[in-house]
Write a protein that holds these residues in place. Structure first.
Motif, PDB file in Angstrom:
ATOM      1  N   ILE A  78      -4.570  15.524  14.029  1.00  0.00           N
ATOM      2  CA  ILE A  78      -3.550  15.170  13.168  1.00  0.00           C
ATOM      3  C   ILE A  78      -3.815  13.956  12.353  1.00  0.00           C
ATOM      4  O   ILE A  78      -3.264  13.756  11.158  1.00  0.00           O
ATOM      5  CB  ILE A  78      -2.164  14.814  14.273  1.00  0.00           C
ATOM      6  N   LEU A  79      -4.659  12.882  12.779  1.00  0.00           N
ATOM      7  CA  LEU A  79      -5.151  11.953  12.030  1.00  0.00           C
ATOM      8  C   LEU A  79      -5.857  12.223  10.644  1.00  0.00           C
ATOM      9  O   LEU A  79      -5.625  11.824   9.613  1.00  0.00           O
ATOM     10  CB  LEU A  79      -5.848  10.768  12.714  1.00  0.00           C
ATOM     11  N   GLY A  80      -6.582  13.503  10.776  1.00  0.00           N
ATOM     12  CA  GLY A  80      -7.279  13.836   9.880  1.00  0.00           C
ATOM     13  C   GLY A  80      -6.348  14.447   8.681  1.00  0.00           C
ATOM     14  O   GLY A  80      -6.618  14.197   7.455  1.00  0.00           O
ATOM     15  N   ILE A  81      -5.463  15.316   9.270  1.00  0.00           N
ATOM     16  CA  ILE A  81      -4.599  16.115   8.287  1.00  0.00           C
ATOM     17  C   ILE A  81      -3.827  15.047   7.574  1.00  0.00           C
ATOM     18  O   ILE A  81      -3.406  15.084   6.578  1.00  0.00           O
ATOM     19  CB  ILE A  81      -3.722  17.061   8.892  1.00  0.00           C
ATOM     20  N   THR A  82      -3.187  14.092   8.356  1.00  0.00           N
ATOM     21  CA  THR A  82      -2.511  12.974   7.784  1.00  0.00           C
ATOM     22  C   THR A  82      -3.030  12.084   6.705  1.00  0.00           C
ATOM     23  O   THR A  82      -2.547  11.520   5.692  1.00  0.00           O
ATOM     24  CB  THR A  82      -1.564  12.129   8.634  1.00  0.00           C
ATOM     25  N   ASP A  83      -4.312  11.708   7.054  1.00  0.00           N
ATOM     26  CA  ASP A  83      -5.201  10.995   6.133  1.00  0.00           C
ATOM     27  C   ASP A  83      -5.354  11.862   4.830  1.00  0.00           C
ATOM     28  O   ASP A  83      -5.407  11.068   3.718  1.00  0.00           O
ATOM     29  CB  ASP A  83      -6.537  10.805   6.643  1.00  0.00           C
ATOM     30  N   GLU A  84      -5.392  13.316   4.968  1.00  0.00           N
ATOM     31  CA  GLU A  84      -5.455  13.974   3.826  1.00  0.00           C
ATOM     32  C   GLU A  84      -4.471  14.125   2.853  1.00  0.00           C
ATOM     33  O   GLU A  84      -4.286  13.619   1.569  1.00  0.00           O
ATOM     34  CB  GLU A  84      -5.848  15.670   3.875  1.00  0.00           C
ATOM     35  N   GLY A  85      -3.189  14.037   3.519  1.00  0.00           N
ATOM     36  CA  GLY A  85      -1.866  13.870   3.076  1.00  0.00           C
ATOM     37  C   GLY A  85      -1.773  12.442   2.248  1.00  0.00           C
ATOM     38  O   GLY A  85      -1.280  12.490   1.180  1.00  0.00           O
ATOM     39  N   ALA A  86      -2.230  11.475   2.856  1.00  0.00           N
ATOM     40  CA  ALA A  86      -2.185  10.002   2.201  1.00  0.00           C
ATOM     41  C   ALA A  86      -2.987   9.934   0.850  1.00  0.00           C
ATOM     42  O   ALA A  86      -2.618   9.497   0.077  1.00  0.00           O
ATOM     43  CB  ALA A  86      -2.514   9.131   3.320  1.00  0.00           C
ATOM     44  N   GLU A  87      -3.867  10.526   1.225  1.00  0.00           N
ATOM     45  CA  GLU A  87      -4.895  10.672  -0.205  1.00  0.00           C
ATOM     46  C   GLU A  87      -4.352  11.492  -1.274  1.00  0.00           C
ATOM     47  O   GLU A  87      -4.264  11.059  -2.394  1.00  0.00           O
ATOM     48  CB  GLU A  87      -6.248  11.549   0.314  1.00  0.00           C
ATOM     49  N   ILE A  88      -3.717  12.400  -0.968  1.00  0.00           N
ATOM     50  CA  ILE A  88      -3.006  13.289  -1.899  1.00  0.00           C
ATOM     51  C   ILE A  88      -1.887  12.287  -2.520  1.00  0.00           C
ATOM     52  O   ILE A  88      -1.617  12.092  -3.750  1.00  0.00           O
ATOM     53  CB  ILE A  88      -2.109  14.464  -1.569  1.00  0.00           C
ATOM     54  N   MET A  89      -1.092  11.643  -1.725  1.00  0.00           N
ATOM     55  CA  MET A  89      -0.036  10.668  -2.382  1.00  0.00           C
ATOM     56  C   MET A  89      -0.334   9.718  -3.214  1.00  0.00           C
ATOM     57  O   MET A  89       0.010   9.405  -4.113  1.00  0.00           O
ATOM     58  CB  MET A  89       0.678  10.186  -1.124  1.00  0.00           C
ATOM     59  N   GLU A  90      -1.904   9.225  -2.908  1.00  0.00           N
ATOM     60  CA  GLU A  90      -2.291   8.163  -3.763  1.00  0.00           C
ATOM     61  C   GLU A  90      -3.092   8.703  -4.906  1.00  0.00           C
ATOM     62  O   GLU A  90      -2.739   8.259  -5.972  1.00  0.00           O
ATOM     63  CB  GLU A  90      -3.537   7.464  -2.791  1.00  0.00           C
ATOM     64  N   GLU A  91      -3.727   9.883  -4.722  1.00  0.00           N
ATOM     65  CA  GLU A  91      -4.356  10.260  -5.822  1.00  0.00           C
ATOM     66  C   GLU A  91      -3.524  11.092  -6.817  1.00  0.00           C
ATOM     67  O   GLU A  91      -4.135  11.331  -8.386  1.00  0.00           O
ATOM     68  CB  GLU A  91      -5.731  11.179  -5.457  1.00  0.00           C
ATOM     69  N   TYR A  92      -2.515  11.572  -6.533  1.00  0.00           N
ATOM     70  CA  TYR A  92      -1.580  12.465  -7.288  1.00  0.00           C
ATOM     71  C   TYR A  92      -0.266  11.626  -7.714  1.00  0.00           C
ATOM     72  O   TYR A  92       0.561  12.437  -8.273  1.00  0.00           O
ATOM     73  CB  TYR A  92      -1.511  13.832  -6.803  1.00  0.00           C
ATOM     74  N   GLU A  93       0.100  10.459  -7.544  1.00  0.00           N
ATOM     75  CA  GLU A  93       1.032   9.794  -7.626  1.00  0.00           C
ATOM     76  C   GLU A  93       1.476   9.807  -9.232  1.00  0.00           C
ATOM     77  O   GLU A  93       0.520   9.623 -10.024  1.00  0.00           O
ATOM     78  CB  GLU A  93       0.894   8.314  -7.428  1.00  0.00           C
ATOM     79  N   GLY A  94       2.543  10.367  -9.321  1.00  0.00           N
ATOM     80  CA  GLY A  94       3.161  10.625 -10.884  1.00  0.00           C
ATOM     81  C   GLY A  94       2.594  11.763 -11.576  1.00  0.00           C
ATOM     82  O   GLY A  94       2.752  11.890 -12.778  1.00  0.00           O
ATOM     83  N   SER A  95       1.944  12.503 -10.781  1.00  0.00           N
ATOM     84  CA  SER A  95       1.462  13.943 -11.515  1.00  0.00           C
ATOM     85  C   SER A  95       2.037  14.848 -11.199  1.00  0.00           C
ATOM     86  O   SER A  95       2.759  15.021 -10.092  1.00  0.00           O
ATOM     87  CB  SER A  95      -0.021  14.085 -11.105  1.00  0.00           C
ATOM     88  N   PRO A  96       2.061  15.991 -12.272  1.00  0.00           N
ATOM     89  CA  PRO A  96       2.912  17.274 -11.974  1.00  0.00           C
ATOM     90  C   PRO A  96       2.708  17.741 -10.426  1.00  0.00           C
ATOM     91  O   PRO A  96       3.385  18.850  -9.924  1.00  0.00           O
ATOM     92  CB  PRO A  96       2.829  18.081 -13.121  1.00  0.00           C
ATOM     93  N   ALA A  97       1.292  17.750 -10.231  1.00  0.00           N
ATOM     94  CA  ALA A  97       0.855  18.633  -8.839  1.00  0.00           C
ATOM     95  C   ALA A  97       0.988  17.676  -7.586  1.00  0.00           C
ATOM     96  O   ALA A  97       0.918  18.393  -6.578  1.00  0.00           O
ATOM     97  CB  ALA A  97      -0.700  18.859  -9.219  1.00  0.00           C
TER      98      ALA A  97
END
Ligand SMILES: [Fe+2]
Ligand SMILES: [Fe+2]
Length: 164
Positions: A78-97
């Motif tokens: 779950i730490l790995g899965i939520t880390d990936e989620g955090a990465e998405i939030m950071e890298e896709y902030e403000g993006s349509p995807a």
């Protein structure tokens, strides 16, 4: 000498793993709700946060049924899965995807939970913990319903927006 562990040990260890995972999800869902831009998605995260708090309580009931104190054991999955989620939030902030990425991350969480609860329910039945099996099945049903709701949000709105 090697300790010979039983299904009972495995059941308890896995229960501790999912107890850790559910608490991690309680901490993470508010961040996902904040990050989401689609209102249906925000609502789905809010609804599942309320359900997830009940999942924690159900696990505490299961610990009580088998006569042990609730205890969490670090769940690297779950730490790995939520880390990936955090990465998405950071890298896709403000993006349509962004919302499509959040949906995918959330569905990875639900699928992990479904796999754990399916296993725990089956082991509980084998070990004769029928009341525990019922509680685990109830949570499993809610994880599945959440996964289906997320799929429907993905196909109805969020992925189209991401393509735009
Ligand atoms: Fe859950
Ligand atoms: Fe869940």
């Amino acid at each position: 000498m090697v300790e010979l562990k039983t299904l009972e040990n495995l059941f308890l260890d896995t229960l501790k793993d999912v107890y850790f995972a559910e608490q991690k999800i309680v901490a993470t869902l508010p961040e996902m709700e904040d990050a989401a831009t689609n209102n249906q998605l925000k609502d789905a995260f809010a609804k599942h946060l309320a359900e997830t708090k009940v999942h924690v309580q159900r696990l505490e009931q299961v610990f009580a049924i088998i006569g042990t104190e609730p205890e969490a054991k670090t769940c690297d999955a779950i730490l790995g899965i939520t880390d990936e989620g955090a990465e998405i939030m950071e890298e896709y902030e403000g993006s349509p995807a962004l919302d499509a990425g959040l949906l995918a991350a959330a569905q990875a969480v639900e699928h992990y939970e479904m796999s754990r609860y399916g296993t725990l329910r089956t082991w509980a039945l084998e070990l004769g913990y029928n009341d525990a099996a019922g509680l685990l099945q109830t949570t499993l049903d809610e994880e599945q319903a959440t996964d289906l709701a997320l799929t429907s949000i993905a196909t109805s709105v969020v992925n189209q927006k991401a393509e735009a």
